[in-house]
Structure formats: C-alpha cells, structure tokens
Design a protein around this motif. Structure first.
Motif, PDB file in Angstrom:
ATOM      1  N   PRO A 189     -12.482   4.485   6.622  1.00 45.04           N
ATOM      2  CA  PRO A 189     -11.869   3.124   7.276  1.00 45.04           C
ATOM      3  C   PRO A 189     -10.491   3.093   7.360  1.00 45.04           C
ATOM      4  CG  PRO A 189     -12.817   2.763   5.282  1.00 45.04           C
ATOM      5  CD  PRO A 189     -13.174   4.060   5.263  1.00 45.04           C
ATOM      6  N   ASP A 190      -9.738   2.527   8.156  1.00 45.90           N
ATOM      7  CA  ASP A 190      -8.160   2.067   7.839  1.00 45.90           C
ATOM      8  C   ASP A 190      -8.229   0.963   6.932  1.00 45.90           C
ATOM      9  OD1 ASP A 190      -5.415   2.912   9.408  1.00 45.90           O
ATOM     10  OD2 ASP A 190      -5.804   0.996   8.253  1.00 45.90           O
ATOM     11  N   ILE A 191      -7.799   1.077   5.826  1.00 49.61           N
ATOM     12  CA  ILE A 191      -7.868  -0.258   4.802  1.00 49.61           C
ATOM     13  C   ILE A 191      -7.027  -1.179   5.251  1.00 49.61           C
ATOM     14  CG2 ILE A 191      -7.819  -0.896   2.402  1.00 49.61           C
ATOM     15  CD1 ILE A 191      -8.121   2.242   1.598  1.00 49.61           C
ATOM     16  N   LEU A 192      -5.916  -0.779   5.480  1.00 48.49           N
ATOM     17  CA  LEU A 192      -4.797  -1.926   5.850  1.00 48.49           C
ATOM     18  C   LEU A 192      -5.395  -2.813   6.929  1.00 48.49           C
ATOM     19  CD1 LEU A 192      -1.210  -0.758   5.394  1.00 48.49           C
ATOM     20  CD2 LEU A 192      -2.179  -2.682   4.401  1.00 48.49           C
ATOM     21  N   MET A 242       0.875  -1.277   0.002  1.00 48.25           N
ATOM     22  CA  MET A 242       0.204  -0.090   0.029  1.00 48.25           C
ATOM     23  C   MET A 242       0.940   1.389  -0.086  1.00 48.25           C
ATOM     24  SD  MET A 242      -3.767  -0.606   0.899  1.00 48.25           S
ATOM     25  CE  MET A 242      -3.859   1.088   1.302  1.00 48.25           C
ATOM     26  N   LYS A 252      -1.204  -1.953  12.516  1.00 46.71           N
ATOM     27  CA  LYS A 252      -2.044  -2.469  11.309  1.00 46.71           C
ATOM     28  C   LYS A 252      -1.476  -3.766  10.872  1.00 46.71           C
ATOM     29  CE  LYS A 252      -1.884   2.385   9.508  1.00 46.71           C
ATOM     30  NZ  LYS A 252      -2.801   3.111   8.504  1.00 46.71           N
ATOM     31  N   ASP A 286      -7.507  10.299   5.208  1.00 43.64           N
ATOM     32  CA  ASP A 286      -8.336   9.630   6.369  1.00 43.64           C
ATOM     33  C   ASP A 286      -9.786  10.205   6.643  1.00 43.64           C
ATOM     34  OD1 ASP A 286      -6.218   8.333   7.104  1.00 43.64           O
ATOM     35  OD2 ASP A 286      -4.967  10.027   7.620  1.00 43.64           O
ATOM     36  N   PHE A 296       3.251   1.844   3.782  1.00 40.75           N
ATOM     37  CA  PHE A 296       4.229   2.995   3.822  1.00 40.75           C
ATOM     38  C   PHE A 296       3.752   3.992   5.099  1.00 40.75           C
ATOM     39  CE2 PHE A 296       6.918   3.416   0.034  1.00 40.75           C
ATOM     40  CZ  PHE A 296       6.599   2.128  -0.615  1.00 40.75           C
ATOM     41  N   ALA A 297       4.799   4.414   5.622  1.00 38.83           N
ATOM     42  CA  ALA A 297       4.358   5.456   6.612  1.00 38.83           C
ATOM     43  C   ALA A 297       4.975   6.974   6.003  1.00 38.83           C
ATOM     44  CB  ALA A 297       4.891   5.241   7.933  1.00 38.83           C
ATOM     45  N   ALA A 298       3.972   7.884   5.929  1.00 31.60           N
ATOM     46  CA  ALA A 298       4.385   9.058   5.454  1.00 31.60           C
ATOM     47  C   ALA A 298       4.392   9.975   6.613  1.00 31.60           C
ATOM     48  CB  ALA A 298       3.445   9.634   4.354  1.00 31.60           C
ATOM     49  N   GLU A 299       5.545  10.501   7.016  1.00 31.87           N
ATOM     50  CA  GLU A 299       5.579  11.252   8.405  1.00 31.87           C
ATOM     51  C   GLU A 299       6.210  12.510   8.189  1.00 31.87           C
ATOM     52  OE1 GLU A 299       4.021  10.061  10.571  1.00 31.87           O
ATOM     53  OE2 GLU A 299       3.850   7.918  10.152  1.00 31.87           O
ATOM     54  N   ALA A 337      -0.142   3.962  -1.471  1.00 30.79           N
ATOM     55  CA  ALA A 337      -1.212   5.197  -1.804  1.00 30.79           C
ATOM     56  C   ALA A 337      -1.017   5.731  -0.412  1.00 30.79           C
ATOM     57  CB  ALA A 337      -2.536   4.430  -2.096  1.00 30.79           C
ATOM     58  N   LYS A 380       2.644   2.143  13.326  1.00 26.03           N
ATOM     59  CA  LYS A 380       1.714   1.808  12.215  1.00 26.03           C
ATOM     60  C   LYS A 380       1.906   0.216  12.130  1.00 26.03           C
ATOM     61  CE  LYS A 380       1.083   6.312  10.384  1.00 26.03           C
ATOM     62  NZ  LYS A 380       1.505   7.261   9.545  1.00 26.03           N
ATOM     63  N   VAL A 435      -3.828   7.412   1.543  1.00 23.47           N
ATOM     64  CA  VAL A 435      -5.122   7.406   1.560  1.00 23.47           C
ATOM     65  C   VAL A 435      -5.824   8.631   2.374  1.00 23.47           C
ATOM     66  CG1 VAL A 435      -7.153   5.590   2.312  1.00 23.47           C
ATOM     67  CG2 VAL A 435      -4.970   4.516   1.404  1.00 23.47           C
TER      68      VAL A 435
HETATM   69  N1  CTP Z   1      -3.512   3.747   5.097  1.00 24.37           N
HETATM   70  C1  CTP Z   1      -4.858   2.718   4.871  1.00 24.37           C
HETATM   71  N2  CTP Z   1      -6.250   3.536   5.195  1.00 24.37           N
HETATM   72  C2  CTP Z   1      -6.387   4.580   5.635  1.00 24.37           C
HETATM   73  C3  CTP Z   1      -5.081   5.500   5.743  1.00 24.37           C
HETATM   74  C4  CTP Z   1      -3.748   4.856   5.359  1.00 24.37           C
HETATM   75  O1  CTP Z   1      -4.726   1.744   4.471  1.00 24.37           O
HETATM   76  N3  CTP Z   1      -7.266   5.060   6.040  1.00 24.37           N
HETATM   77  C5  CTP Z   1      -2.318   3.120   4.788  1.00 24.37           C
HETATM   78  C6  CTP Z   1      -1.683   3.956   3.741  1.00 24.37           C
HETATM   79  O2  CTP Z   1      -1.729   3.242   2.417  1.00 24.37           O
HETATM   80  C7  CTP Z   1      -0.200   3.488   4.253  1.00 24.37           C
HETATM   81  C8  CTP Z   1      -0.270   3.340   5.676  1.00 24.37           C
HETATM   82  O3  CTP Z   1      -1.889   2.972   5.966  1.00 24.37           O
HETATM   83  O4  CTP Z   1       0.233   2.254   3.826  1.00 24.37           O
HETATM   84  C9  CTP Z   1       0.021   4.198   6.701  1.00 24.37           C
HETATM   85  O5  CTP Z   1      -0.603   5.515   5.967  1.00 24.37           O
HETATM   86  P1  CTP Z   1      -0.150   7.076   6.651  1.00 24.37           P
HETATM   87  O6  CTP Z   1      -0.969   8.094   5.940  1.00 24.37           O
HETATM   88  O7  CTP Z   1       1.268   7.054   6.757  1.00 24.37           O
HETATM   89  O8  CTP Z   1      -0.808   7.017   7.925  1.00 24.37           O
HETATM   90  P2  CTP Z   1      -2.230   6.904   8.720  1.00 24.37           P
HETATM   91  O9  CTP Z   1      -2.592   5.525   8.725  1.00 24.37           O
HETATM   92  O10 CTP Z   1      -3.370   7.572   7.994  1.00 24.37           O
HETATM   93  O11 CTP Z   1      -1.980   7.575  10.034  1.00 24.37           O
HETATM   94  P3  CTP Z   1      -1.801   9.206  10.379  1.00 24.37           P
HETATM   95  O12 CTP Z   1      -2.427   9.840   9.215  1.00 24.37           O
HETATM   96  O13 CTP Z   1      -2.282   9.530  11.503  1.00 24.37           O
HETATM   97  O14 CTP Z   1      -0.309   9.372  10.067  1.00 24.37           O
END
Ligand code: CTP
Length: 400
Positions: free
Chosen positions: A309-312, A276, A343, A282, A325-328, A278, A339, A280
């Motif tokens: 929803p948190d897809i993963l 993943m 997850k 939130d 992937f963690a985008a920080e 992408a 994460k 996504v």
């Molecule tokens: N992801 C997901 N579903 C979401 C948000 C994120 O599956 N609703 C997945 C992303 O594709 C990525 C990972 O979770 O592989 C981490 O995404 P990231 O945007 O870094 O973190 P979030 O889980 O959204 O947490 P935060 O925004 O608080 O950093």
C-alpha cells in the motif's frame, strides 16, 4: 551550528576526580564545536587525573581550579557566573561529589556554583559499580532527582578496575544529547507531537533473505533529534537500521511496509505532524517461503511481487500535517511535484539519491523543498541535522 540549542549557550562543565576525567575533554570539545561557551571547573581530585590546560586549549575559556584564585574572574565572581549559566554539566560526577551536592556542601568552586545557580544541572555519574549501588549513593541521587537535577547514566560495562558493572560514564554524545534536550525543551515545538518514519523497510522472501533498499535511517533520526531539541514529543517508527536510538525519543522498530502502516495508524491519532523520511518498499513477495529456499542446479528462482500500500496516501487524518520525501535519480522536481499532489502532502522534500556525496548513508544532504502550490526552494548542501531544522522551520509556519 546556529540552530543548535547549545549554540551561544553558557555552559559550566564541572569535572570531578574519576579516571573517566579524560572523557570530559572530549565532552568539552563536542560542546564547544556546537557553539557553546564552556567554562570549566576542576575539583582538586580531578586535577590529580588531568591538567587544566587541556580544557583551556579546547574551550579557549576560563578554567577554575581554586575558589581563592584572585586572577580568575570565574573564581572571584562565581555567583555571577552561576547566574549567567544556561546549564551546568558535572561529568564525571563521583560518588563523593554527588554526596556533597546533595548535602549542599560548598567548599570548592563547583559546590558554590551549583548552590548559587537556577540553571538546570546535569549529573553524569561515574564510579565503581558497588559504589554506585551503595544505598548512600542511591539515596543522594534520588534526592537530587527529586530536587530537579537531571541524571545521565551511568552505563553498564567494563570499568577501570577491570570489573564489569553499572558505573561507566555515559557516552559523551549521549551527555550532549541530554543537554540539548533540556536546553531546547521550551522551544517552538513544545506541546507538539511529531511522528517520524525512518530507515528502509524489509520484505521477507524466506527465513534467510529479504528485499530492502539503501536507506540508512540517518535523515529520519536527524529530524527526530532536531524536533526533540525544539521541545517536541517525538516518536520514530524505524525500519531496520544500524543506528543507535537517539536519547529522549520513543522508537518503535518495525520491519515491513505493512508493519509501518499499522504502526503509523496506531501512533498518528493524536499527532500534529507526520514526516515520512523512510524509504518504503513498494513491493513484497506474494508468498514468503517458510523454510530456506535451496538452490537447485540450473534452476532460477522466480519471485512474484505484489504491490505494498502507499502509506502516505492511505492516511485519513486530515488535521495531520504530512511531509513526504521523494527519493529520485532523475527529474527530481517534476517527480516530487507529482508526489506532493498524488499523496496530498503539505510539503515534500526531494533528494537525488544517485549522488554519493548526499542522500543514502551520508551525513549530508542537498534537497529541494516543494509546497502544494508548486513553489520550489533549492537548499544548499548541509548536514542532515541542519536540514532537519530547515524542514521544521517550514512545518512550523504550517502549524501556525
Ligand atoms: N511512501 C509511502 N508508501 C509507499 C512508498 C512510499 O508512504 N508504499 C512514502 C515515502 O515514505 C516518501 C514518499 O512516499 O515519503 C515518496 O516515496 P518514494 O520512495 O520517493 O516514492 P514512491 O511513492 O515509492 O514512488 P516511486 O517509487 O515510483 O518513485
């Protein structure tokens, strides 16, 4: 690039007499830059359009123009060269050349080499649209495909004659991608199915406006190309991006986080790996206005956002290897570690998206890769394609 399927490969580039010949110089350059050892064969007609020196200057290797050139090792020894070739690319391939190859005519160095090789041959036709449509050309091509030749293109568009039709030489980048895919097809990911998400999801506010993020989709597409080049069957679920679909990859376009979740559910059933990449969204708007929201004097627009929803975390398939992937922008390692645990991932790739030289929309990235035991690997800055191979190397260990 060490892990590219073209690296160190013996490629014979056959160039035949079309005005598109000049594009073959660019192709020779791209192949050479990827580490291929490119020997060029120019037909007599090609030499009317282009000088052999152009190829010699770019590839620093042999250029054959004449079957009876005693000073040229490739011409004298063309059977040995045909045997040691990893692939032959004919670009541009004229109607005349296709006819000759399909009939086994070997009155020039290209014809003899193609007859003598067991290597895959990729034909990139280029000609006038009517010549391409002609039943003679179509029958020759059909026969060549049946015999195992690969065909890339032609493209639709404007041709040298000024006419518009199907007959333009494929983009050289596409020819490189087709060649990479063919050379890599028996590599370590053959028989594996990989699902990759990419881009930044979009949530509608009204018919005109959306909420989105800065993800370009480059990382996900780079992983898709690298997996394809290692023989995987690849599907990409792509949120909106301006990038062209890579060759040989099944791309499903979606928009919102909910669309992405649905699409992953459909595709992940028989996959081995989900990556993943992408970004996504939130949140989404609680209600989407059906008509354009007009701006009224002195009035703000308050939008209520509800959580996506948190897809993963929602994926039930336990046999699937999951990479996130963690985008920080701060506390990269700590956040990425949280994460991977929350997850339930097999691997997480953390990147600092506040840096402008890497991450969003850049061709390069510099990441940490963390496993479920909390072990952290710091990788140096590299191209996204190279990083894709680093990620796939680690996933391969998990698959084993
Ligand atoms: N992801 C997901 N579903 C979401 C948000 C994120 O599956 N609703 C997945 C992303 O594709 C990525 C990972 O979770 O592989 C981490 O995404 P990231 O945007 O870094 O973190 P979030 O889980 O959204 O947490 P935060 O925004 O608080 O950093």
């Amino acid at each position: 690039m060490n892990n590219h399927p073209l690296n160190n490969k013996n490629v014979i580039l056959g160039v035949t007499g079309s005005i598109a010949c000049y594009k073959a110089i660019d192709l020779a350059s791209k192949l050479t830059q990827l580490g291929a050892k490119v020997d060029t064969i120019l037909t007599d007609s090609a030499q009317q359009f282009i000088n052999p020196i152009s190829f010699k200057s770019i590839t620093h290797r042999q250029v054959v123009t004449n079957l009876f050139d005693l000073d040229n090792e490739l011409a004298v020894n063309h059977v040995a060269m045909a045997e040691s070739a990893d692939c032959i690319i004919v670009a541009p391939a004229t109607a005349h050349t296709l006819a000759k190859i399909s009939h086994g005519i070997s009155d020039d160095p290209l014809g003899t080499t193609i007859l003598a090789t067991n290597a895959p041959v990729i034909l990139a036709p280029a000609m006038d649209g009517k010549m391409f449509e002609n039943p003679a050309t179509q029958e020759n091509l059909a026969q060549l495909i049946q015999r195992g030749f690969f065909v890339c293109g032609p493209e639709f568009g404007r041709m040298a004659s000024g006419l518009v039709g199907l007959g333009r030489l494929s983009n050289t980048q596409d020819i490189v991608q087709v060649t990479s895919m063919i050379l890599g097809k028996n590599s370590d990911y053959s028989q594996k199915k990989i699902l990759i998400t990419t881009g930044g999801t979009q949530e509608d506010l009204d018919p005109v406006r959306t909420i989105t993020n800065r993800s370009s989709g480059k990382m996900g597409f780079a992983i898709a190309e690298a997996a394809r080049d290692r023989g995987a069957e690849v599907t990409v679920i792509s949120a909106p991006t301006s990038l062209n679909n890579p060759i040989g990859i099944n791309v499903e376009k979606i928009k919102s986080a909910i669309d992405m979740q649905q699409s992953i559910e459909n595709h992940s059933i028989d996959c081995d790996v989900l990556i993943m990449a992408a970004a996504v969204g939130d949140w989404r708007a609680k209600t989407i206005a059906k008509t354009k929201t007009k701006k009224l004097k002195d009035q703000n627009w308050e939008i209520e956002l509800v959580k996506n929803p948190d897809i993963l975390s929602s994926i039930k398939n336990d046999s699937l290897i999951k990479v996130g992937f963690a985008a920080e922008t701060e506390n990269l390692v700590e956040n990425a570690k949280n994460k991977i645990t929350n997850k339930k991932l097999d691997l997480i790739v953390g990147n600092d998206v506040s840096r402008t030289d890497i991450g969003f929309n850049s061709d390069n990235n510099e990441v940490v890769i963390i496993n479920p035991y909390g072990e952290v690997e710091n990788l140096p800055k590299m191209s996204k394609y190279e990083l894709a191979h680093e990620i796939l190397d680690r996933v391969q260990t998990l698959l084993n």
